[in-house]
Enzyme design. Structure first.
Site, PDB file in Angstrom:
ATOM      1  N   LYS A   1     -10.086  20.496 -24.295  1.00  0.00           N
ATOM      2  CA  LYS A   1     -10.177  21.938 -24.643  1.00  0.00           C
ATOM      3  C   LYS A   1     -10.129  23.007 -23.510  1.00  0.00           C
ATOM      4  CE  LYS A   1     -12.468  21.295 -29.277  1.00  0.00           C
ATOM      5  NZ  LYS A   1     -13.536  21.564 -30.256  1.00  0.00           N
TER       6      LYS A   1
ATOM      7  N   GLN B   1     -19.579  22.559 -29.919  1.00  0.00           N
ATOM      8  CA  GLN B   1     -19.163  21.127 -30.382  1.00  0.00           C
ATOM      9  C   GLN B   1     -19.880  20.747 -31.320  1.00  0.00           C
ATOM     10  OE1 GLN B   1     -15.907  20.416 -29.422  1.00  0.00           O
ATOM     11  NE2 GLN B   1     -15.908  18.729 -30.798  1.00  0.00           N
TER      12      GLN B   1
ATOM     13  N   ASP C   1     -14.129  29.207 -33.525  1.00  0.00           N
ATOM     14  CA  ASP C   1     -14.070  27.877 -34.650  1.00  0.00           C
ATOM     15  C   ASP C   1     -13.606  28.366 -36.077  1.00  0.00           C
ATOM     16  OD1 ASP C   1     -13.937  25.316 -33.602  1.00  0.00           O
ATOM     17  OD2 ASP C   1     -16.025  25.515 -33.036  1.00  0.00           O
TER      18      ASP C   1
HETATM   19  N1  LIG Z   1     -16.856  22.900 -32.836  1.00  0.00           N
HETATM   20  C1  LIG Z   1     -16.032  22.106 -33.197  1.00  0.00           C
HETATM   21  N2  LIG Z   1     -16.240  20.817 -33.583  1.00  0.00           N
HETATM   22  C2  LIG Z   1     -15.557  19.850 -33.960  1.00  0.00           C
HETATM   23  C3  LIG Z   1     -14.195  20.445 -34.504  1.00  0.00           C
HETATM   24  C4  LIG Z   1     -13.855  21.438 -34.275  1.00  0.00           C
HETATM   25  O1  LIG Z   1     -12.718  21.988 -34.779  1.00  0.00           O
HETATM   26  N3  LIG Z   1     -14.902  22.424 -33.625  1.00  0.00           N
HETATM   27  N4  LIG Z   1     -13.257  19.489 -34.994  1.00  0.00           N
HETATM   28  C5  LIG Z   1     -13.672  18.108 -34.785  1.00  0.00           C
HETATM   29  C6  LIG Z   1     -13.209  17.420 -33.405  1.00  0.00           C
HETATM   30  N5  LIG Z   1     -12.170  18.061 -32.643  1.00  0.00           N
HETATM   31  C7  LIG Z   1     -12.100  19.232 -32.255  1.00  0.00           C
HETATM   32  O2  LIG Z   1     -13.068  19.481 -31.581  1.00  0.00           O
HETATM   33  C8  LIG Z   1     -11.002  17.561 -32.342  1.00  0.00           C
HETATM   34  C9  LIG Z   1     -10.498  16.080 -32.487  1.00  0.00           C
HETATM   35  C10 LIG Z   1      -9.432  15.533 -32.261  1.00  0.00           C
HETATM   36  C11 LIG Z   1      -8.445  16.091 -31.556  1.00  0.00           C
HETATM   37  C12 LIG Z   1      -7.207  15.649 -31.179  1.00  0.00           C
HETATM   38  O3  LIG Z   1      -6.493  16.055 -30.346  1.00  0.00           O
HETATM   39  N6  LIG Z   1      -6.988  14.184 -31.249  1.00  0.00           N
HETATM   40  C13 LIG Z   1      -5.840  13.522 -30.732  1.00  0.00           C
HETATM   41  C14 LIG Z   1      -6.352  11.903 -30.311  1.00  0.00           C
HETATM   42  C15 LIG Z   1      -7.402  12.293 -29.202  1.00  0.00           C
HETATM   43  C16 LIG Z   1      -8.033  10.748 -28.932  1.00  0.00           C
HETATM   44  O4  LIG Z   1      -7.351   9.964 -28.275  1.00  0.00           O
HETATM   45  O5  LIG Z   1      -9.225  10.764 -29.260  1.00  0.00           O
HETATM   46  C17 LIG Z   1      -4.809  13.375 -31.756  1.00  0.00           C
HETATM   47  O6  LIG Z   1      -5.009  13.195 -33.064  1.00  0.00           O
HETATM   48  O7  LIG Z   1      -3.751  13.280 -31.274  1.00  0.00           O
HETATM   49  C18 LIG Z   1      -8.690  17.352 -31.344  1.00  0.00           C
HETATM   50  C19 LIG Z   1      -9.825  18.207 -31.543  1.00  0.00           C
HETATM   51  C20 LIG Z   1     -15.059  17.824 -35.041  1.00  0.00           C
HETATM   52  N7  LIG Z   1     -15.775  18.661 -34.201  1.00  0.00           N
END
Ligand SMILES: Nc1nc2c(c(=O)[nH]1)N[C@@H](CN(C=O)c1ccc(C(=O)N[C@@H](CCC(=O)O)C(=O)O)cc1)CN2
Length: 283
Positions: free
Chosen positions: A53, A97, A120
């Site tokens: 982020k 987070q 968020d």
């Molecule tokens: N405050 C928040 N916490 C959490 C959220 C949120 O939206 N706000 N969502 C999830 C986790 N998350 C964002 O924080 C999130 C998870 C994964 C990805 C992402 O880009 N994934 C990649 C792979 C990344 C890797 O290799 O691990 C993909 O899918 O291609 C973005 C955001 C829980 N907590």
């Protein structure tokens, strides 16, 4: 493979380019869009996501600050820090987070963030705004899913959309966004009987449970759009969604991959929300 891929990485790149342009315009007016990210504890996945982020923000000209605190930080100290950020006019977006350490009440923490800075979209005021169609921030993951549907020109009006999962941050807001586009929406969850009988009727399926291979090819109507929100680690350490991709791609019309699907879109929509928070504060 019969299904066409909805490429989250490519779409997120387009959205980041749009954010960069709007950010430059806002900066030219003397406003520096700023996001404060709070990470409590040492959860390795959260450390990766928050770092992404910060990098995404830097890439698009947004000013993101990551504050990290030990897992034993008191809830009172966290709430006090959020209140200070609420009062800081230079901060436009605040993100805590998730998940938080077990001794903290996540909902209480979220409700402490000013709705005007709730990028968020998790605050109860943001949820109410989404439900009633009032202006407010939409949660990034379901909003990213809607952008993916929009990117393929999909008209949801009168279509049957099945959302699997009823979380406050994905399943419920997802259902509201689909409803706002005049889809007929069914929400399935852990107590749903014969899930396959319902998903087989769906024109659009959003799987958001966190269970590997929950949705298999026999549960999908030919030509359906399948959006995979799941993010699970397989035994070999690789990332996979809730959808049996290899099987379902032979039946579906459109499908999102994991990784490279909804995840990058979640991050892109956070940038959009942060920019909008700054734009709103500037007007
Ligand atoms: N405050 C928040 N916490 C959490 C959220 C949120 O939206 N706000 N969502 C999830 C986790 N998350 C964002 O924080 C999130 C998870 C994964 C990805 C992402 O880009 N994934 C990649 C792979 C990344 C890797 O290799 O691990 C993909 O899918 O291609 C973005 C955001 C829980 N907590």
């Amino acid at each position: 493979m019969t299904a066409q891929l909805i490429d989250g990485n490519a779409l997120a790149k387009t959205i980041r380019a749009e954010v960069s342009g709007r950010t430059a315009a806002l900066k030219a007016r003397g406003v520096n869009p700023a996001l404060s990210i709070i990470l409590v504890g040492e959860d390795p996945a959260s450390q990766v996501y928050t770092k992404h982020k910060v990098n995404d923000s830097a890439q698009t000209g947004l000013d993101a600050t990551l504050e990290t605190y030990p897992a034993d930080m008191s809830e009172a100290d966290l709430l006090a820090r959020i209140r200070t950020l609420n009062d800081d006019p230079k901060v436009h977006g605040i993100l805590v987070q998730l998940p938080l350490p077990k001794h903290m009440d996540s909902q209480k923490v979220i409700e402490t963030i000013s709705p005007a800075k709730d990028v968020d979209g998790f605050h109860v005021a943001s949820a109410g705004a989404l439900m009633t169609g009032a202006p407010g921030f939409w949660p990034c993951t379901p909003h990213g899913c809607m952008k993916m549907l929009e990117s393929i020109g999909y008209d949801l009006r009168g279509k049957h959309a099945v959302v699997i999962g009823r979380s406050n941050i994905v399943g419920k807001p997802m259902a509201m966004m689909l409803l706002a586009k005049s889809a007929t929406v069914t929400i399935c969850h852990s107590a749903t009987k014969d899930l396959g009988a319902i998903t087989r009727q769906a024109d659009v399926i959003v799987a958001a449970v966190g269970k590997l291979d929950l949705l298999t090819a026999d549960m999908v109507k030919p030509g359906a759009v399948v959006i995979d929100v799941g993010m699970n680690r397989k035994a070999d350490g690789k990332l996979a969604g809730d959808v049996d991709f290899d099987g379902v791609k032979e039946v579906a019309g459109w499908i999102t991959p994991v990784p490279g699907g909804v995840g990058p879109m979640t991050r892109a929509m956070l940038l959009v929300n942060t920019l909008e928070a700054a734009e709103r504060a500037a007007t």
